[in-house]
Write a protein that holds these residues in place. Sequence first.
Motif, PDB file in Angstrom:
ATOM      1  N   GLY A 117       0.796  -1.214   0.000  1.00 63.41           N
ATOM      2  CA  GLY A 117       0.000   0.000   0.000  1.00 63.41           C
ATOM      3  C   GLY A 117       0.827   1.261   0.000  1.00 63.41           C
ATOM      4  N   GLY A 118       2.090   1.171   0.427  1.00 63.94           N
ATOM      5  CA  GLY A 118       2.958   2.339   0.435  1.00 63.94           C
ATOM      6  C   GLY A 118       3.927   2.398  -0.728  1.00 63.94           C
ATOM      7  N   LEU A 119       3.869   1.424  -1.648  1.00 62.77           N
ATOM      8  CA  LEU A 119       4.833   1.379  -2.742  1.00 62.77           C
ATOM      9  C   LEU A 119       4.388   2.163  -3.974  1.00 62.77           C
ATOM     10  N   GLY A 120       3.173   2.690  -3.950  1.00 58.23           N
ATOM     11  CA  GLY A 120       2.698   3.447  -5.106  1.00 58.23           C
ATOM     12  C   GLY A 120       2.941   4.938  -5.007  1.00 58.23           C
ATOM     13  N   ILE A 121       3.540   5.384  -3.909  1.00 57.03           N
ATOM     14  CA  ILE A 121       3.628   6.823  -3.621  1.00 57.03           C
ATOM     15  C   ILE A 121       4.194   7.629  -4.789  1.00 57.03           C
ATOM     16  N   ALA A 122       5.314   7.223  -5.334  1.00 53.62           N
ATOM     17  CA  ALA A 122       5.981   8.011  -6.381  1.00 53.62           C
ATOM     18  C   ALA A 122       5.223   7.992  -7.707  1.00 53.62           C
ATOM     19  N   PHE A 123       4.231   7.107  -7.829  1.00 55.50           N
ATOM     20  CA  PHE A 123       3.479   7.000  -9.072  1.00 55.50           C
ATOM     21  C   PHE A 123       2.160   7.770  -9.036  1.00 55.50           C
ATOM     22  N   HIS A 124       1.891   8.437  -7.913  1.00 56.73           N
ATOM     23  CA  HIS A 124       0.654   9.208  -7.770  1.00 56.73           C
ATOM     24  C   HIS A 124       0.947  10.696  -7.765  1.00 56.73           C
ATOM     25  N   ARG A 125      -0.013  11.463  -8.223  1.00 57.69           N
ATOM     26  CA  ARG A 125       0.052  12.916  -8.148  1.00 57.69           C
ATOM     27  C   ARG A 125      -1.024  13.347  -7.158  1.00 57.69           C
ATOM     28  N   TYR A 126      -0.616  13.737  -5.983  1.00 60.17           N
ATOM     29  CA  TYR A 126      -1.562  14.031  -4.919  1.00 60.17           C
ATOM     30  C   TYR A 126      -2.063  15.475  -5.002  1.00 60.17           C
ATOM     31  N   PRO A 127      -3.374  15.691  -4.819  1.00 59.47           N
ATOM     32  CA  PRO A 127      -3.891  17.055  -4.774  1.00 59.47           C
ATOM     33  C   PRO A 127      -3.454  17.750  -3.484  1.00 59.47           C
ATOM     34  N   ARG A 153      -5.048  18.884  -1.090  1.00 54.99           N
ATOM     35  CA  ARG A 153      -5.783  18.485   0.113  1.00 54.99           C
ATOM     36  C   ARG A 153      -5.112  17.331   0.841  1.00 54.99           C
ATOM     37  N   VAL A 154      -4.271  16.556   0.168  1.00 59.46           N
ATOM     38  CA  VAL A 154      -3.569  15.455   0.837  1.00 59.46           C
ATOM     39  C   VAL A 154      -2.434  16.056   1.654  1.00 59.46           C
ATOM     40  N   SER A 155      -2.623  16.074   2.960  1.00 60.95           N
ATOM     41  CA  SER A 155      -1.656  16.739   3.844  1.00 60.95           C
ATOM     42  C   SER A 155      -0.681  15.779   4.505  1.00 60.95           C
ATOM     43  N   ASN A 170      11.205  12.969  -6.817  1.00 63.17           N
ATOM     44  CA  ASN A 170      11.700  14.278  -6.420  1.00 63.17           C
ATOM     45  C   ASN A 170      10.618  15.204  -5.872  1.00 63.17           C
ATOM     46  N   ALA A 171       9.375  14.731  -5.835  1.00 62.31           N
ATOM     47  CA  ALA A 171       8.309  15.574  -5.292  1.00 62.31           C
ATOM     48  C   ALA A 171       8.637  15.968  -3.852  1.00 62.31           C
ATOM     49  N   THR A 172       8.244  17.164  -3.479  1.00 69.91           N
ATOM     50  CA  THR A 172       8.535  17.655  -2.127  1.00 69.91           C
ATOM     51  C   THR A 172       7.300  17.693  -1.230  1.00 69.91           C
ATOM     52  N   GLU A 173       6.139  17.438  -1.780  1.00 69.19           N
ATOM     53  CA  GLU A 173       4.892  17.411  -1.027  1.00 69.19           C
ATOM     54  C   GLU A 173       4.054  16.243  -1.533  1.00 69.19           C
ATOM     55  N   PRO A 174       3.157  15.710  -0.695  1.00 65.62           N
ATOM     56  CA  PRO A 174       2.954  16.031   0.724  1.00 65.62           C
ATOM     57  C   PRO A 174       4.025  15.374   1.591  1.00 65.62           C
ATOM     58  N   PRO A 175       4.106  15.760   2.888  1.00 62.42           N
ATOM     59  CA  PRO A 175       5.065  15.130   3.798  1.00 62.42           C
ATOM     60  C   PRO A 175       4.883  13.620   3.841  1.00 62.42           C
ATOM     61  N   ALA A 227      12.900  12.749  -1.794  1.00 60.65           N
ATOM     62  CA  ALA A 227      13.565  13.977  -1.376  1.00 60.65           C
ATOM     63  C   ALA A 227      13.743  13.967   0.140  1.00 60.65           C
ATOM     64  N   PRO A 228      14.962  14.156   0.636  1.00 61.36           N
ATOM     65  CA  PRO A 228      15.215  14.054   2.084  1.00 61.36           C
ATOM     66  C   PRO A 228      14.379  15.002   2.927  1.00 61.36           C
ATOM     67  N   ASP A 229      14.143  16.206   2.433  1.00 63.64           N
ATOM     68  CA  ASP A 229      13.382  17.177   3.216  1.00 63.64           C
ATOM     69  C   ASP A 229      11.920  16.785   3.362  1.00 63.64           C
ATOM     70  N   ARG A 230      11.489  15.836   2.523  1.00 67.83           N
ATOM     71  CA  ARG A 230      10.091  15.406   2.557  1.00 67.83           C
ATOM     72  C   ARG A 230       9.867  14.262   3.534  1.00 67.83           C
ATOM     73  N   THR A 231      10.884  13.480   3.804  1.00 63.66           N
ATOM     74  CA  THR A 231      10.704  12.203   4.482  1.00 63.66           C
ATOM     75  C   THR A 231      11.108  12.215   5.944  1.00 63.66           C
ATOM     76  N   GLN A 232      10.391  11.416   6.700  1.00 66.18           N
ATOM     77  CA  GLN A 232      10.726  11.161   8.098  1.00 66.18           C
ATOM     78  C   GLN A 232      10.635   9.660   8.326  1.00 66.18           C
ATOM     79  N   LEU A 233      11.700   9.066   8.846  1.00 67.03           N
ATOM     80  CA  LEU A 233      11.710   7.642   9.172  1.00 67.03           C
ATOM     81  C   LEU A 233      11.361   7.455  10.639  1.00 67.03           C
ATOM     82  N   ARG A 234      10.466   6.508  10.924  1.00 66.63           N
ATOM     83  CA  ARG A 234      10.054   6.280  12.304  1.00 66.63           C
ATOM     84  C   ARG A 234      10.069   4.778  12.602  1.00 66.63           C
ATOM     85  N   LEU A 235      10.747   4.409  13.678  1.00 69.64           N
ATOM     86  CA  LEU A 235      10.901   3.017  14.083  1.00 69.64           C
ATOM     87  C   LEU A 235      10.032   2.748  15.307  1.00 69.64           C
ATOM     88  N   PHE A 236       9.218   1.693  15.224  1.00 70.53           N
ATOM     89  CA  PHE A 236       8.297   1.350  16.302  1.00 70.53           C
ATOM     90  C   PHE A 236       8.776   0.095  17.013  1.00 70.53           C
TER      91      PHE A 236
END
Length: 291
Positions: free
Chosen positions: A114-124, A126-128, A212-217, A242-251
């Motif tokens: 479910g998270g592997l399609g991110i780079a193939f979508h163009r988010y409006p 409103r997607v924050s 290379n998209a910078t939004e959404p976070p 893009a590094p400024d877009r991403t945050q890695l979180r370990l649970f």
Amino acid sequence: MSQAPEVVSFGSSQAPLVGKWHPAHGPQRAAMVVHGATGVPQRFYRHFAHWAAQQGIATLTYDYRDFGESLTGATRSSSARMADWAVADQDAAQHKLAELAPTGPLWVLGHSLGGLGIAFHRYPERVSRVITMGAGMTHYRDHPWHYLPKALAFWFLIGPAATGALGYLPGRRLGFGEDLPSGVYWQWRRWCTRRDFFARDIGKSLPQPNFNATEPPLELCVARDDDMVPPAAVRRYAAHFAPDRTQLRLFDPANYGLGTLGHVGCLGAGCEAAWQDLMFPDAAEARTGAA
């Protein structure tokens, strides 16, 4: 009194999709779509969706084409591929979310595939938020030793033999989740047994990505004890954005008094404490770390 989810239909006539819409309880903070993991039906996410709705997050779950409640014929007759699920079906679900929630912020939660399609979508606009859990470019050699025999059997022994013989992956009989269309299994196998993951399918079954998209976070999350998509695979995936877009979180399951979170179970019943951190990270900084 909890509100029963509404059954919704969307997608095309060639690929009809069935989902469940869980309206927010009380004032709506946001509306969210859950893109499921491979072989995990939407019914598995019902506890999480109900919990999210109680937090004021209206939530849409659904099944990919030719799977779960979206299955309209025999699984062996399906021509679906992993790319169809990650691109076209996810895009259809995101459009349905915007239709169901015409105002307010939209969130996307992708579990594994479910998270592997991110780079193939163009988010409006409103997607924050885009959040992933256990989404990574996994190569079978990433798995810990105790899990490796199961992975090798799935990719090189039982999995291909059964799929080739039956025309679909009999996941239920093999103990590997739900049954899958053969095209989904074979493409999944190709991605996870090559170091370049899905690169060879770009320009074929996959469109050109926009890493290379910078939004959404983008918040890339993973359980410390995820054997199927280990933290190393998530870090490899994160490095494409893009590094400024991403945050890695370990649970870490120990932070929630749990013996395990794992790959699939992290979004199953009983993990509400982790869900609180996942959805509301501003209150979670003391319990999560860098992946």
